[in-house]
Scaffold this motif. Sequence first.
Motif, PDB file in Angstrom:
ATOM      1  N   ALA A 207       0.836  -1.197   0.000  1.00  0.00           N
ATOM      2  CA  ALA A 207       0.000   0.000   0.000  1.00  0.00           C
ATOM      3  C   ALA A 207       0.873   1.250   0.000  1.00  0.00           C
ATOM      4  N   ASP A 208       1.982   1.227   0.726  1.00  0.00           N
ATOM      5  CA  ASP A 208       2.870   2.389   0.749  1.00  0.00           C
ATOM      6  C   ASP A 208       3.459   2.673  -0.631  1.00  0.00           C
ATOM      7  N   ALA A 209       3.869   1.643  -1.354  1.00  0.00           N
ATOM      8  CA  ALA A 209       4.445   1.834  -2.686  1.00  0.00           C
ATOM      9  C   ALA A 209       3.402   2.384  -3.664  1.00  0.00           C
ATOM     10  N   VAL A 210       2.204   1.829  -3.617  1.00  0.00           N
ATOM     11  CA  VAL A 210       1.134   2.292  -4.513  1.00  0.00           C
ATOM     12  C   VAL A 210       0.752   3.726  -4.161  1.00  0.00           C
ATOM     13  N   TRP A 211       0.617   4.013  -2.876  1.00  0.00           N
ATOM     14  CA  TRP A 211       0.276   5.379  -2.457  1.00  0.00           C
ATOM     15  C   TRP A 211       1.355   6.360  -2.883  1.00  0.00           C
ATOM     16  N   SER A 212       2.606   5.984  -2.742  1.00  0.00           N
ATOM     17  CA  SER A 212       3.700   6.865  -3.131  1.00  0.00           C
ATOM     18  C   SER A 212       3.590   7.268  -4.601  1.00  0.00           C
ATOM     19  N   LEU A 213       3.188   6.359  -5.442  1.00  0.00           N
ATOM     20  CA  LEU A 213       3.011   6.646  -6.870  1.00  0.00           C
ATOM     21  C   LEU A 213       1.754   7.480  -7.114  1.00  0.00           C
ATOM     22  N   MET A 214       0.635   7.081  -6.530  1.00  0.00           N
ATOM     23  CA  MET A 214      -0.643   7.728  -6.817  1.00  0.00           C
ATOM     24  C   MET A 214      -0.765   9.121  -6.204  1.00  0.00           C
ATOM     25  N   ARG A 215      -0.093   9.378  -5.111  1.00  0.00           N
ATOM     26  CA  ARG A 215      -0.259  10.653  -4.410  1.00  0.00           C
ATOM     27  C   ARG A 215       0.358  11.827  -5.157  1.00  0.00           C
ATOM     28  N   ASP A 216       1.239  11.551  -6.129  1.00  0.00           N
ATOM     29  CA  ASP A 216       1.866  12.609  -6.908  1.00  0.00           C
ATOM     30  C   ASP A 216       0.821  13.199  -7.857  1.00  0.00           C
ATOM     31  N   PHE A 217       0.312  14.369  -7.499  1.00  0.00           N
ATOM     32  CA  PHE A 217      -0.785  14.995  -8.249  1.00  0.00           C
ATOM     33  C   PHE A 217      -0.385  15.322  -9.684  1.00  0.00           C
ATOM     34  N   ASN A 218       0.888  15.392  -9.962  1.00  0.00           N
ATOM     35  CA  ASN A 218       1.360  15.689 -11.315  1.00  0.00           C
ATOM     36  C   ASN A 218       1.917  14.447 -12.000  1.00  0.00           C
ATOM     37  N   GLY A 219       1.741  13.272 -11.410  1.00  0.00           N
ATOM     38  CA  GLY A 219       2.390  12.070 -11.912  1.00  0.00           C
ATOM     39  C   GLY A 219       1.551  11.114 -12.734  1.00  0.00           C
ATOM     40  N   LEU A 220       0.325  11.473 -13.091  1.00  0.00           N
ATOM     41  CA  LEU A 220      -0.537  10.535 -13.815  1.00  0.00           C
ATOM     42  C   LEU A 220       0.072   9.976 -15.101  1.00  0.00           C
ATOM     43  N   PRO A 221       0.771  10.764 -15.905  1.00  0.00           N
ATOM     44  CA  PRO A 221       1.316  10.192 -17.143  1.00  0.00           C
ATOM     45  C   PRO A 221       2.288   9.038 -16.908  1.00  0.00           C
ATOM     46  N   GLY A 222       2.825   8.919 -15.714  1.00  0.00           N
ATOM     47  CA  GLY A 222       3.749   7.843 -15.403  1.00  0.00           C
ATOM     48  C   GLY A 222       3.092   6.482 -15.237  1.00  0.00           C
ATOM     49  N   TRP A 223       1.751   6.460 -15.092  1.00  0.00           N
ATOM     50  CA  TRP A 223       1.107   5.156 -14.897  1.00  0.00           C
ATOM     51  C   TRP A 223      -0.306   5.061 -15.472  1.00  0.00           C
ATOM     52  N   LEU A 224      -0.980   6.157 -15.759  1.00  0.00           N
ATOM     53  CA  LEU A 224      -2.358   6.109 -16.267  1.00  0.00           C
ATOM     54  C   LEU A 224      -2.345   6.285 -17.783  1.00  0.00           C
ATOM     55  N   PRO A 225      -2.632   5.230 -18.536  1.00  0.00           N
ATOM     56  CA  PRO A 225      -2.496   5.277 -19.999  1.00  0.00           C
ATOM     57  C   PRO A 225      -3.331   6.370 -20.685  1.00  0.00           C
ATOM     58  N   ALA A 226      -4.459   6.739 -20.128  1.00  0.00           N
ATOM     59  CA  ALA A 226      -5.326   7.732 -20.771  1.00  0.00           C
ATOM     60  C   ALA A 226      -4.734   9.137 -20.744  1.00  0.00           C
ATOM     61  N   VAL A 227      -3.729   9.371 -19.901  1.00  0.00           N
ATOM     62  CA  VAL A 227      -3.152  10.705 -19.746  1.00  0.00           C
ATOM     63  C   VAL A 227      -1.753  10.731 -20.370  1.00  0.00           C
ATOM     64  N   SER A 228      -1.572  11.611 -21.358  1.00  0.00           N
ATOM     65  CA  SER A 228      -0.276  11.686 -22.029  1.00  0.00           C
ATOM     66  C   SER A 228       0.639  12.759 -21.448  1.00  0.00           C
ATOM     67  N   ALA A 229       0.060  13.777 -20.780  1.00  0.00           N
ATOM     68  CA  ALA A 229       0.886  14.841 -20.195  1.00  0.00           C
ATOM     69  C   ALA A 229       0.152  15.485 -19.028  1.00  0.00           C
ATOM     70  N   SER A 230       0.931  16.033 -18.097  1.00  0.00           N
ATOM     71  CA  SER A 230       0.378  16.747 -16.959  1.00  0.00           C
ATOM     72  C   SER A 230       1.271  17.941 -16.658  1.00  0.00           C
ATOM     73  N   GLU A 231       0.640  19.068 -16.370  1.00  0.00           N
ATOM     74  CA  GLU A 231       1.380  20.276 -16.032  1.00  0.00           C
ATOM     75  C   GLU A 231       0.707  20.938 -14.839  1.00  0.00           C
ATOM     76  N   LEU A 232       1.489  21.242 -13.816  1.00  0.00           N
ATOM     77  CA  LEU A 232       0.952  21.989 -12.682  1.00  0.00           C
ATOM     78  C   LEU A 232       0.865  23.455 -13.074  1.00  0.00           C
ATOM     79  N   THR A 233      -0.325  24.028 -12.933  1.00  0.00           N
ATOM     80  CA  THR A 233      -0.498  25.445 -13.249  1.00  0.00           C
ATOM     81  C   THR A 233      -0.619  26.290 -11.990  1.00  0.00           C
ATOM     82  N   GLU A 234      -0.884  25.635 -10.861  1.00  0.00           N
ATOM     83  CA  GLU A 234      -0.902  26.288  -9.550  1.00  0.00           C
ATOM     84  C   GLU A 234      -0.435  25.264  -8.525  1.00  0.00           C
ATOM     85  N   GLY A 235       0.327  25.707  -7.535  1.00  0.00           N
ATOM     86  CA  GLY A 235       0.829  24.789  -6.510  1.00  0.00           C
ATOM     87  C   GLY A 235       2.114  24.147  -6.961  1.00  0.00           C
TER      88      GLY A 235
END
Length: 145
Positions: A14-42
């Motif tokens: 659970a810690d390893a999965v949470w570490s990956l999923m909690r990165d609000f800008n990290g979806l392109p690293g594991w979610l196939p539907a998302v090709s890019a992510s950019e933080l515009t605030e925060g």
Amino acid sequence: MPRPYASGVVPASADAVWSLMRDFNGLPGWLPAVSASELTEGGSGAEVGAVRRLTLGDGGVVVERLLELHDAERRCTYEILESPFAVRRYVSTFRVAPVTSSGEAFVEWWSEYDAEGADEAGLTQTFADAIYGGGITALGTHFGA
């Protein structure tokens, strides 16, 4: 109000999965539907109020705001601000919990939203199956399933 839901077991802690999923800008690293992510605030993406701009594989754009990031409960909640989906007041949460008998992670992901009645069934299926279910499957692949 529809409530699409998906869950599954991921072959990692659970810690390893949470570490990956909690990165609000990290979806392109594991979610196939998302090709890019950019933080515009925060700046770090771990701050409540952070805003991300996601580019989908088909070129669509989704803008989301982080509403909650709770490390102790391994829970994240966010809302859609702009998207190609015909939804209003979309709020989504995912949670990661340990499967104590196996050391794996139980992941559940759901949302609540408003939409026109004629759109609800299709949107619910897209969110539950393609995005949440597909995401949980992708996590399994990422961790070697």
